[in-house]
Design a protein around this motif. Structure first.
Motif, short mmCIF file in Angstrom:
data_model
loop_
_atom_site.label_atom_id
_atom_site.label_comp_id
_atom_site.label_asym_id
_atom_site.label_seq_id
_atom_site.Cartn_x
_atom_site.Cartn_y
_atom_site.Cartn_z
N GLY A 183 -4.40 -3.65 7.91
CA GLY A 183 -5.23 -4.85 7.89
C GLY A 183 -5.60 -5.28 6.49
N VAL A 184 -5.73 -4.32 5.57
CA VAL A 184 -6.07 -4.64 4.19
C VAL A 184 -4.82 -4.93 3.36
N MET A 185 -3.81 -4.08 3.46
CA MET A 185 -2.61 -4.24 2.64
C MET A 185 -1.86 -5.53 2.97
N ALA A 186 -1.98 -6.02 4.20
CA ALA A 186 -1.29 -7.25 4.58
C ALA A 186 -2.09 -8.49 4.21
N ASN A 187 -3.31 -8.31 3.73
CA ASN A 187 -4.13 -9.45 3.35
C ASN A 187 -3.59 -10.08 2.07
N GLN A 188 -3.56 -11.42 2.01
CA GLN A 188 -2.99 -12.10 0.85
C GLN A 188 -3.79 -11.87 -0.43
N TYR A 189 -5.05 -11.42 -0.32
CA TYR A 189 -5.82 -11.11 -1.51
C TYR A 189 -5.47 -9.72 -2.07
N THR A 211 -1.89 -8.29 -1.20
CA THR A 211 -0.45 -8.46 -1.38
C THR A 211 -0.11 -9.93 -1.21
N THR A 212 0.17 -10.60 -2.30
CA THR A 212 0.48 -12.03 -2.27
C THR A 212 1.98 -12.21 -2.13
N THR A 213 2.40 -12.88 -1.07
CA THR A 213 3.82 -13.10 -0.80
C THR A 213 4.25 -14.48 -1.30
N PRO A 214 5.56 -14.71 -1.43
CA PRO A 214 6.03 -16.04 -1.81
C PRO A 214 5.56 -17.13 -0.85
N GLN A 215 5.43 -16.79 0.44
CA GLN A 215 4.94 -17.77 1.40
C GLN A 215 3.50 -18.18 1.10
N ASP A 216 2.69 -17.21 0.66
CA ASP A 216 1.30 -17.52 0.31
C ASP A 216 1.24 -18.50 -0.86
#
Length: 258
Positions: A100-106, A108-113
């Motif tokens: 729940g934390v590691m997948a948060n964009q704050y 781990t920021t992905t190219p989609q973000d």
């Protein structure tokens, strides 16, 4: 020492440790809040287990300290099933909380973000170079600034890169850390919730001047941020946009984000 006393000591120890690690101050950023909250959850799950195991170990050593003829233990399927199920539950909790934390964009920021940024987001290109940090503000005609100023309460995207070799942009008080790699942009996102000045370090050894590769993040109000932008823009004549490295950060560079 009977079992009731052991249970009481274990519960008391867990409570005292939980109180001792409880934070007393507000978090400075959304990123730091997510990281520290996860650490607390894992700590709260780990303390009772550690206390229970150590309590059983101490009790066993004390009870059988004079046993010169130990007997082999008997098979206890109920006990084995119980601790197997308990272990599975603990691992599921750890996995669920961590995901729940590691997948948060704050975190781990992905190219989609980066392709779907908020309207009020701030974009900063962070450039590492022996032995200084410089900052570009794409779209604001600000480049090679020695100052890093961002507004409080607004999403900020840092596109981190390097012009020579590997550095690491690290702001411990804000929970930020990202490698600066030549010809690559790694993006991190945060939202700072407390005004102030925060220390920037290089967390990757980069040569004899590594320890002097320092900078500051200044977090100000929206009004102060807009005033700072105007003051900085006066230092640079209008040239139709930012430099080439800043342009990369707003196009294909994010595809290499961590």
């Amino acid at each position: 020492m009977d079992s009731k006393r052991i249970a009481f000591v274990a519960a008391l120890g867990a409570t005292l440790l939980a109180v001792a690690v409880d934070p007393v101050a507000a978090y400075s950023s959304t990123t730091e809040s997510l990281i520290r909250t996860l650490n607390q959850q894992l700590l709260y799950a780990g303390i009772p287990i550690a206390v229970l195991v150590e309590g059983i170990l101490i009790y066993t050593v004390w009870k059988f300290r004079n046993n010169d003829e130990p007997l082999p233990t008997k098979e206890n399927r109920r006990l084995e099933i119980t601790w197997t199920v308990a272990t599975a539950i603990v691992l599921l909790f750890v996995g669920y909380a961590s995901y729940g934390v590691m997948a948060n964009q704050y975190i781990t920021t992905t190219p989609q973000d980066t392709m779907h940024k908020e309207a009020n987001a701030v974009n900063v290109e962070v450039v590492g170079q022996r032995y200084v940090w410089t900052y570009n503000y794409p779209g604001e005609n600000i480049k090679d600034s020695p100052e890093l100023v961002i507004p409080k309460g607004r999403p900020v995207y840092f596109n981190v890169t390097s012009v020579d070799w590997i550095h690491s942009f690290h702001v411990p008080e804000l929970g930020l850390k990202q490698d600066a790699i030549p010809n690559q942009h790694n993006t991190i996102k945060t939202k700072v919730t407390e005004k102030g000045t925060y220390q920037v370090y290089c967390a990757e050894y980069c040569g004899v001047g590594h320890s002097n590769m320092l900078s500051k993040v200044k977090v100000v109000s929206d009004e102060e941020y807009e005033q700072w932008l105007k003051q900085q823009q006066k230092k640079y004549p209008a040239d139709g946009g930012s430099n080439s490295t800043a342009g990369n950060s707003t196009s294909g560079g994010n595809s290499t984000s961590a």
